[in-house]
Design a protein around this motif. Structure first.
Motif, PDB file in Angstrom:
ATOM      1  N   GLY A  76      12.825 -19.139  -1.907  1.00  0.00           N
ATOM      2  CA  GLY A  76      12.895 -17.685  -1.981  1.00  0.00           C
ATOM      3  C   GLY A  76      11.809 -16.954  -1.217  1.00  0.00           C
ATOM      4  N   ARG A  77      11.356 -17.505  -0.114  1.00  0.00           N
ATOM      5  CA  ARG A  77      10.291 -16.866   0.644  1.00  0.00           C
ATOM      6  C   ARG A  77      10.784 -15.604   1.339  1.00  0.00           C
ATOM      7  NH1 ARG A  77       7.886 -20.560   4.943  1.00  0.00           N
ATOM      8  NH2 ARG A  77       6.793 -18.626   5.394  1.00  0.00           N
ATOM      9  N   GLY A  78       9.897 -14.660   1.468  1.00  0.00           N
ATOM     10  CA  GLY A  78      10.243 -13.447   2.191  1.00  0.00           C
ATOM     11  C   GLY A  78       9.129 -12.422   2.103  1.00  0.00           C
ATOM     12  N   PHE A  79       9.361 -11.269   2.695  1.00  0.00           N
ATOM     13  CA  PHE A  79       8.388 -10.182   2.692  1.00  0.00           C
ATOM     14  C   PHE A  79       9.107  -8.877   2.371  1.00  0.00           C
ATOM     15  CE2 PHE A  79       7.123 -13.307   5.903  1.00  0.00           C
ATOM     16  CZ  PHE A  79       5.883 -13.685   5.418  1.00  0.00           C
ATOM     17  N   LEU A  80       8.433  -8.044   1.613  1.00  0.00           N
ATOM     18  CA  LEU A  80       8.894  -6.696   1.333  1.00  0.00           C
ATOM     19  C   LEU A  80       7.879  -5.742   1.936  1.00  0.00           C
ATOM     20  CD1 LEU A  80       9.773  -7.383  -2.378  1.00  0.00           C
ATOM     21  CD2 LEU A  80      11.454  -6.754  -0.660  1.00  0.00           C
ATOM     22  N   VAL A  81       8.360  -4.818   2.729  1.00  0.00           N
ATOM     23  CA  VAL A  81       7.480  -3.858   3.388  1.00  0.00           C
ATOM     24  C   VAL A  81       7.906  -2.456   2.987  1.00  0.00           C
ATOM     25  CG1 VAL A  81       6.649  -2.978   5.598  1.00  0.00           C
ATOM     26  CG2 VAL A  81       7.078  -5.420   5.318  1.00  0.00           C
ATOM     27  N   ASP A  82       6.955  -1.698   2.476  1.00  0.00           N
ATOM     28  CA  ASP A  82       7.233  -0.365   1.966  1.00  0.00           C
ATOM     29  C   ASP A  82       6.035   0.514   2.293  1.00  0.00           C
ATOM     30  OD1 ASP A  82       6.970   1.499  -0.787  1.00  0.00           O
ATOM     31  OD2 ASP A  82       8.992   1.314   0.014  1.00  0.00           O
ATOM     32  N   ARG A  83       6.213   1.814   2.164  1.00  0.00           N
ATOM     33  CA  ARG A  83       5.082   2.716   2.421  1.00  0.00           C
ATOM     34  C   ARG A  83       3.950   2.521   1.426  1.00  0.00           C
ATOM     35  NH1 ARG A  83       6.413   6.201   6.331  1.00  0.00           N
ATOM     36  NH2 ARG A  83       8.652   6.487   6.753  1.00  0.00           N
ATOM     37  N   SER A  84       4.260   1.917   0.281  1.00  0.00           N
ATOM     38  CA  SER A  84       3.220   1.670  -0.710  1.00  0.00           C
ATOM     39  C   SER A  84       2.364   0.458  -0.375  1.00  0.00           C
ATOM     40  CB  SER A  84       3.846   1.480  -2.091  1.00  0.00           C
ATOM     41  OG  SER A  84       4.659   0.316  -2.104  1.00  0.00           O
ATOM     42  N   GLY A  85       2.922  -0.511   0.375  1.00  0.00           N
ATOM     43  CA  GLY A  85       2.136  -1.696   0.679  1.00  0.00           C
ATOM     44  C   GLY A  85       2.951  -2.834   1.247  1.00  0.00           C
ATOM     45  N   PHE A  86       2.296  -3.984   1.341  1.00  0.00           N
ATOM     46  CA  PHE A  86       2.876  -5.223   1.878  1.00  0.00           C
ATOM     47  C   PHE A  86       3.035  -6.197   0.720  1.00  0.00           C
ATOM     48  CE2 PHE A  86       1.971  -9.588   3.189  1.00  0.00           C
ATOM     49  CZ  PHE A  86       2.927  -9.788   4.171  1.00  0.00           C
ATOM     50  N   TYR A  87       4.199  -6.827   0.627  1.00  0.00           N
ATOM     51  CA  TYR A  87       4.501  -7.712  -0.490  1.00  0.00           C
ATOM     52  C   TYR A  87       4.962  -9.068   0.041  1.00  0.00           C
ATOM     53  CZ  TYR A  87       4.621  -3.290  -3.032  1.00  0.00           C
ATOM     54  OH  TYR A  87       4.300  -2.065  -3.553  1.00  0.00           O
ATOM     55  N   ALA A  88       4.345 -10.141  -0.461  1.00  0.00           N
ATOM     56  CA  ALA A  88       4.757 -11.507  -0.125  1.00  0.00           C
ATOM     57  C   ALA A  88       5.562 -12.055  -1.303  1.00  0.00           C
ATOM     58  CB  ALA A  88       3.542 -12.381   0.144  1.00  0.00           C
ATOM     59  N   ARG A  89       6.747 -12.580  -1.021  1.00  0.00           N
ATOM     60  CA  ARG A  89       7.657 -13.057  -2.068  1.00  0.00           C
ATOM     61  C   ARG A  89       7.849 -14.556  -1.930  1.00  0.00           C
ATOM     62  NH1 ARG A  89      13.044 -13.463  -1.289  1.00  0.00           N
ATOM     63  NH2 ARG A  89      13.041 -11.934   0.387  1.00  0.00           N
ATOM     64  N   THR A  90       7.699 -15.284  -3.033  1.00  0.00           N
ATOM     65  CA  THR A  90       7.908 -16.722  -3.013  1.00  0.00           C
ATOM     66  C   THR A  90       8.165 -17.237  -4.420  1.00  0.00           C
ATOM     67  OG1 THR A  90       6.976 -18.873  -2.415  1.00  0.00           O
ATOM     68  CG2 THR A  90       5.425 -17.224  -3.164  1.00  0.00           C
ATOM     69  N   THR A  91       9.190 -18.059  -4.588  1.00  0.00           N
ATOM     70  CA  THR A  91       9.510 -18.747  -5.838  1.00  0.00           C
ATOM     71  C   THR A  91       9.488 -17.809  -7.036  1.00  0.00           C
ATOM     72  OG1 THR A  91       8.292 -20.597  -4.839  1.00  0.00           O
ATOM     73  CG2 THR A  91       9.132 -20.920  -7.063  1.00  0.00           C
ATOM     74  N   GLY A  92      10.160 -16.677  -6.932  1.00  0.00           N
ATOM     75  CA  GLY A  92      10.270 -15.770  -8.068  1.00  0.00           C
ATOM     76  C   GLY A  92       9.063 -14.903  -8.302  1.00  0.00           C
ATOM     77  N   GLU A  93       8.065 -14.978  -7.443  1.00  0.00           N
ATOM     78  CA  GLU A  93       6.867 -14.158  -7.573  1.00  0.00           C
ATOM     79  C   GLU A  93       6.753 -13.227  -6.374  1.00  0.00           C
ATOM     80  OE1 GLU A  93       3.778 -17.103  -9.856  1.00  0.00           O
ATOM     81  OE2 GLU A  93       4.079 -17.386  -7.715  1.00  0.00           O
ATOM     82  N   VAL A  94       6.226 -12.045  -6.606  1.00  0.00           N
ATOM     83  CA  VAL A  94       5.960 -11.105  -5.527  1.00  0.00           C
ATOM     84  C   VAL A  94       4.539 -10.589  -5.690  1.00  0.00           C
ATOM     85  CG1 VAL A  94       6.615  -8.935  -4.430  1.00  0.00           C
ATOM     86  CG2 VAL A  94       8.379 -10.413  -5.382  1.00  0.00           C
ATOM     87  N   PHE A  95       3.726 -10.780  -4.663  1.00  0.00           N
ATOM     88  CA  PHE A  95       2.337 -10.332  -4.683  1.00  0.00           C
ATOM     89  C   PHE A  95       2.185  -9.188  -3.687  1.00  0.00           C
ATOM     90  CE2 PHE A  95       2.268 -14.922  -5.625  1.00  0.00           C
ATOM     91  CZ  PHE A  95       1.751 -14.878  -6.910  1.00  0.00           C
ATOM     92  N   GLY A  96       1.694  -8.054  -4.143  1.00  0.00           N
ATOM     93  CA  GLY A  96       1.608  -6.881  -3.280  1.00  0.00           C
ATOM     94  C   GLY A  96       0.193  -6.409  -3.040  1.00  0.00           C
ATOM     95  N   VAL A  97      -0.011  -5.834  -1.866  1.00  0.00           N
ATOM     96  CA  VAL A  97      -1.309  -5.286  -1.470  1.00  0.00           C
ATOM     97  C   VAL A  97      -1.070  -3.918  -0.849  1.00  0.00           C
ATOM     98  CG1 VAL A  97      -3.362  -5.621  -0.041  1.00  0.00           C
ATOM     99  CG2 VAL A  97      -2.187  -7.610  -1.003  1.00  0.00           C
ATOM    100  N   SER A  98      -1.854  -2.920  -1.241  1.00  0.00           N
ATOM    101  CA  SER A  98      -1.693  -1.591  -0.657  1.00  0.00           C
ATOM    102  C   SER A  98      -2.199  -1.593   0.785  1.00  0.00           C
ATOM    103  CB  SER A  98      -2.449  -0.555  -1.483  1.00  0.00           C
ATOM    104  OG  SER A  98      -3.837  -0.849  -1.512  1.00  0.00           O
ATOM    105  N   TRP A  99      -1.646  -0.720   1.605  1.00  0.00           N
ATOM    106  CA  TRP A  99      -1.987  -0.701   3.025  1.00  0.00           C
ATOM    107  C   TRP A  99      -3.440  -0.337   3.278  1.00  0.00           C
ATOM    108  CZ3 TRP A  99       0.785  -3.372   6.030  1.00  0.00           C
ATOM    109  CH2 TRP A  99       2.176  -3.446   5.901  1.00  0.00           C
ATOM    110  N   ASP A 100      -4.053   0.418   2.378  1.00  0.00           N
ATOM    111  CA  ASP A 100      -5.447   0.786   2.629  1.00  0.00           C
ATOM    112  C   ASP A 100      -6.397  -0.392   2.478  1.00  0.00           C
ATOM    113  OD1 ASP A 100      -5.362   0.495  -0.092  1.00  0.00           O
ATOM    114  OD2 ASP A 100      -6.162   2.467  -0.572  1.00  0.00           O
ATOM    115  N   GLU A 101      -5.898  -1.524   1.955  1.00  0.00           N
ATOM    116  CA  GLU A 101      -6.717  -2.731   1.867  1.00  0.00           C
ATOM    117  C   GLU A 101      -6.498  -3.661   3.056  1.00  0.00           C
ATOM    118  OE1 GLU A 101      -7.843  -4.408  -2.086  1.00  0.00           O
ATOM    119  OE2 GLU A 101      -5.773  -3.807  -2.524  1.00  0.00           O
ATOM    120  N   ILE A 102      -5.606  -3.294   3.939  1.00  0.00           N
ATOM    121  CA  ILE A 102      -5.273  -4.131   5.095  1.00  0.00           C
ATOM    122  C   ILE A 102      -5.755  -3.439   6.363  1.00  0.00           C
ATOM    123  CG2 ILE A 102      -3.389  -5.113   6.450  1.00  0.00           C
ATOM    124  CD1 ILE A 102      -1.810  -5.425   3.863  1.00  0.00           C
ATOM    125  N   LYS A 103      -6.537  -4.166   7.156  1.00  0.00           N
ATOM    126  CA  LYS A 103      -7.055  -3.599   8.397  1.00  0.00           C
ATOM    127  C   LYS A 103      -6.027  -3.674   9.521  1.00  0.00           C
ATOM    128  CE  LYS A 103     -10.934  -3.928  11.639  1.00  0.00           C
ATOM    129  NZ  LYS A 103     -12.256  -4.570  11.909  1.00  0.00           N
TER     130      LYS A 103
END
Length: 232
Positions: A107-134
């Motif tokens: 189930g790997r993948g990525f979700l991209v939204d104005r709120s942040g960047f999300y990494a998806r894998t094995t039923g889990e989604v980990f998100g980071v807001s864009w202001d934390e990404i250079k």
């Protein structure tokens, strides 16, 4: 549904209308500052596993069929140098596609939204807001480096660079993707987060379009990277 811009600096929990009706779809790692984030209707879902499956079916199927047909020719027509060469070529290609499709069902993948960047894998989604990404970009290795072939599933990777040195401490759940290597781009830190992409896919273009749509100023493009030397 419109996206809410979060004011947290921790892992985001991904929720959606589907999740609300079908039950929890993700697991959030423990830690301070977690708040639910509702992705907007225009959120981009880039499915890595689906792309890996297509590559396995098409490339693995054709190379596997070639291996079988050449083996049959060897049995029926006798051994020749040309047939053995083709047998080796098809067998190597088949194994190459198999190696490049590891994790096709996780189930790997990525979700991209104005709120942040999300990494998806094995039923889990980990998100980071864009202001934390250079910065975000696609790093690519050459086919051969330090006298060795580079594994097909390790050549291309989406990488993002954290905006500050405290990022790793705030996001221990992302440690599996954390890499410390000499920077591939000037002005970027040695620390980065790397997500490998399957070979022969349109994922780099899809990811570029997704990021460019929401935070074009973060996109640094495609660049060459290199593996650490044997001495390292």
């Amino acid at each position: 549904m419109r996206a809410r811009r979060p004011d947290w600096r921790g892992t985001a929990r991904y929720t959606s209308e589907h999740a609300a009706t079908q039950g929890p779809a993700t697991r959030v790692q423990p830690g301070p500052g977690h708040r639910p984030v509702v992705l907007g209707a225009d959120a981009r879902d880039v499915d890595v596993s689906a792309s890996m499956f297509r590559a396995l079916v098409i490339g693995g199927g054709l190379s596997g069929l070639g291996t079988v047909l050449v083996a049959a020719a060897l049995v029926n027509k006798g051994s020749t140098v040309g047939l053995w060469v083709w047998q080796l070529v098809f067998a190597v290609l088949f194994l190459w596609f198999i190696a490049g499709s590891r994790g096709v069902f996780n189930g790997r993948g990525f979700l991209v939204d104005r709120s942040g960047f999300y990494a998806r894998t094995t039923g889990e989604v980990f998100g980071v807001s864009w202001d934390e990404i250079k910065a975000v970009g696609i790093g690519t290795l050459p086919w051969v480096q330090h006298g060795r072939l580079v594994a097909p599933d390790r050549r291309q990777a989406l990488e993002f660079y954290p905006a500050d040195p405290g990022f790793a401490a705030r996001h221990p759940e992302l440690e599996r993707w954390r890499v410390i290597e000499p920077a591939s781009l000037p002005g970027m830190p040695d620390e980065r987060y790397r997500f490998h992409l399957p070979p022969f896919s349109r994922l780099p273009r899809a990811l570029e379009g997704a990021v460019q749509d929401v935070v074009p100023q973060k996109w640094v493009g495609h660049y060459k990277r290199s593996l650490p030397g044997p001495e390292n």
